[in-house]
Design a protein around this motif. Structure first.
Motif, mmCIF file in Angstrom:
data_model
loop_
_atom_site.group_PDB
_atom_site.id
_atom_site.type_symbol
_atom_site.label_atom_id
_atom_site.label_comp_id
_atom_site.label_asym_id
_atom_site.label_seq_id
_atom_site.Cartn_x
_atom_site.Cartn_y
_atom_site.Cartn_z
ATOM 1 N N GLN A 128 67.112 -39.488 24.344
ATOM 2 C CA GLN A 128 66.296 -39.976 25.164
ATOM 3 C C GLN A 128 66.652 -41.550 25.838
ATOM 4 O O GLN A 128 66.652 -41.679 26.894
ATOM 5 C CB GLN A 128 64.813 -39.817 24.955
ATOM 6 C CG GLN A 128 63.870 -40.431 25.980
ATOM 7 C CD GLN A 128 62.400 -40.338 25.629
ATOM 8 O OE1 GLN A 128 61.968 -40.067 24.663
ATOM 9 N NE2 GLN A 128 61.500 -40.254 26.703
ATOM 10 N N LYS A 129 66.705 -42.336 24.518
ATOM 11 C CA LYS A 129 67.199 -43.799 24.988
ATOM 12 C C LYS A 129 68.361 -43.869 25.601
ATOM 13 O O LYS A 129 68.894 -44.327 26.786
ATOM 14 C CB LYS A 129 67.290 -44.597 23.939
ATOM 15 C CG LYS A 129 65.862 -44.785 23.160
ATOM 16 C CD LYS A 129 66.049 -45.716 21.826
ATOM 17 C CE LYS A 129 64.609 -45.896 21.323
ATOM 18 N NZ LYS A 129 64.476 -46.771 19.935
ATOM 19 N N TYR B 127 68.104 -42.849 29.389
ATOM 20 C CA TYR B 127 67.892 -43.687 30.042
ATOM 21 C C TYR B 127 68.708 -44.878 30.348
ATOM 22 O O TYR B 127 68.589 -45.430 31.339
ATOM 23 C CB TYR B 127 66.506 -44.311 29.249
ATOM 24 C CG TYR B 127 65.998 -45.600 29.820
ATOM 25 C CD1 TYR B 127 64.974 -45.466 31.013
ATOM 26 C CD2 TYR B 127 65.900 -46.752 29.292
ATOM 27 C CE1 TYR B 127 64.695 -46.496 31.798
ATOM 28 C CE2 TYR B 127 65.488 -47.770 29.963
ATOM 29 C CZ TYR B 127 64.916 -47.795 31.182
ATOM 30 O OH TYR B 127 64.140 -49.032 31.706
ATOM 31 N N LYS C 203 69.881 -46.387 33.924
ATOM 32 C CA LYS C 203 70.183 -47.626 34.062
ATOM 33 C C LYS C 203 71.540 -48.036 34.634
ATOM 34 O O LYS C 203 71.724 -48.694 35.582
ATOM 35 C CB LYS C 203 69.976 -48.289 33.059
ATOM 36 C CG LYS C 203 68.214 -48.611 32.584
ATOM 37 C CD LYS C 203 68.157 -49.464 31.455
ATOM 38 C CE LYS C 203 68.445 -50.780 31.578
ATOM 39 N NZ LYS C 203 68.259 -51.763 30.566
#
Length: 334
Positions: A54-55, A58, A62
């Motif tokens: 998930q990071k 993300y 970005k």
């Protein structure tokens, strides 16, 4: 593990004292790995892997947003540059026209040849061509910026031209950070390095899991169970094949459950089991595979870090060279 079982048994045999018969059974079992499968590296592996994934998603978002902002900034400064170039070329055209007028005066006075007039007029024509090219560059830069901002390069009816409010002059006094600080900030904010860091964390989690799989299986098993029995109790008279039922005492199924919950008839068991595979071929192959992938990712990230350091050094050197050239031009123009 919790287990509950309720059974009902009915027979036509005359040798049973409970008919129908109700059996209730409760069992609570606990199995705890002590070596293989023990610890957070096993229990939380999927959760941690999902968290790192998930990071990573993300960070990818970005990265895409940063690229969009970068495209917008580059399009904006491209428009600033083309408009400043237009100003310079118009000034050059005006100077060329002034030179033609001055040469005409000198020609009348007989101080220059007519060839000088032809040369000056040729220069005016070239300057006019440069202005036309600059106008085309401004239109292209404006369309590019409008495309990024609105999704359409076509100017709507009544829409004004895009005129930037910034000029490059206001940023000439910019003080760049030191080389060490610039490299640190670049590595800290680089999306490619962030992606590698998330991948490395996932592989470190994976390698702990596979190393745990190399341990023998030593499991502790605890069990506790209770039983309860009820039913219609039959009172017989006589013995053997000649006995006959004389009375029946009725008991509901709930009584067997109540007796089981009270723990009147309870038992427990503790057991240790040990299982040692002989070769661990699959587990060893998984550990070797993850280690190889981990080393490959480390090498790739080091390569990216070195490339970023070289780019930062090059950019800082270019900034210093531009500043030296500007200072030289300022001294020359005085």
């Amino acid at each position: 593990t919790f287990l509950f079982n309720q059974a009902r048994e009915k027979t036509n045999s005359s040798f049973t004292n409970l008919n129908p018969k109700f059996d209730a059974f409760f069992q609570l079992s606990l199995e705890q790995p002590l070596l293989r499968g023990f610890g957070n590296s096993v229990f939380k592996r999927d959760l941690r892997m999902a968290g790192e994934a998930q990071k990573g998603q993300y960070q990818e978002l970005k990265n895409r947003m940063a690229l969009m902002v970068l495209d917008l900034e580059m399009a904006y400064w491209d428009l600033v540059h083309t408009r400043m170039a237009m100003t310079v070329r118009r000034e050059g055209l005006q100077l060329a026209r002034d030179l033609v007028r001055m040469n005409l005066v000198k020609l009348k006075a007989g101080t220059i040849a007519e060839l000088e007039i032809l040369s000056a007029r040729s220069d005016v024509a070239n300057r006019e061509s440069d202005v036309i090219a600059a106008e085309s560059a401004i239109a292209a830069a404006e369309e590019n910026l409008r495309m990024i901002m609105t999704g359409s390069a076509v100017k709507a009816a009544g829409e004004k031209n895009l005129i930037p409010i910034d000029t490059i002059d206001r940023y000439l006094d910019f003080t760049p950070p030191s080389m060490e600080e610039a490299i640190r900030l670049a590595r800290l904010n680089n999306p490619e390095i962030a992606r590698f860091e998330h991948l490395l964390k996932r592989h470190r989690i994976d390698i702990k899991y596979h190393k745990n799989r190399l341990l023998p299986e030593l499991n502790l098993n605890l069990s506790y169970w209770t039983t309860g029995v009820s039913g219609d109790e039959i009172i017989y008279e006589g013995s053997g094949f000649d006995r006959k039922p004389v009375n029946i005492i009725h008991h509901s199924m709930l009584r067997s459950i109540e007796d089981a919950l009270k723990g009147i008839y309870s038992s427990w068991n503790i057991r240790l089991s040990l299982k040692i595979p002989l070769l661990f071929r699959e587990e060893k192959a998984n550990v070797a595979r993850v280690k190889l992938e981990l080393n490959r990712l480390n090498l790739q990230m080091e390569t990216v870090q070195q490339r970023i350091s070289r780019e930062i050094v090059q950019y800082l050197r270019e900034i210093q060279n531009y500043r030296k050239r500007l200072k030289a031009l300022e001294i020359t123009s005085r």
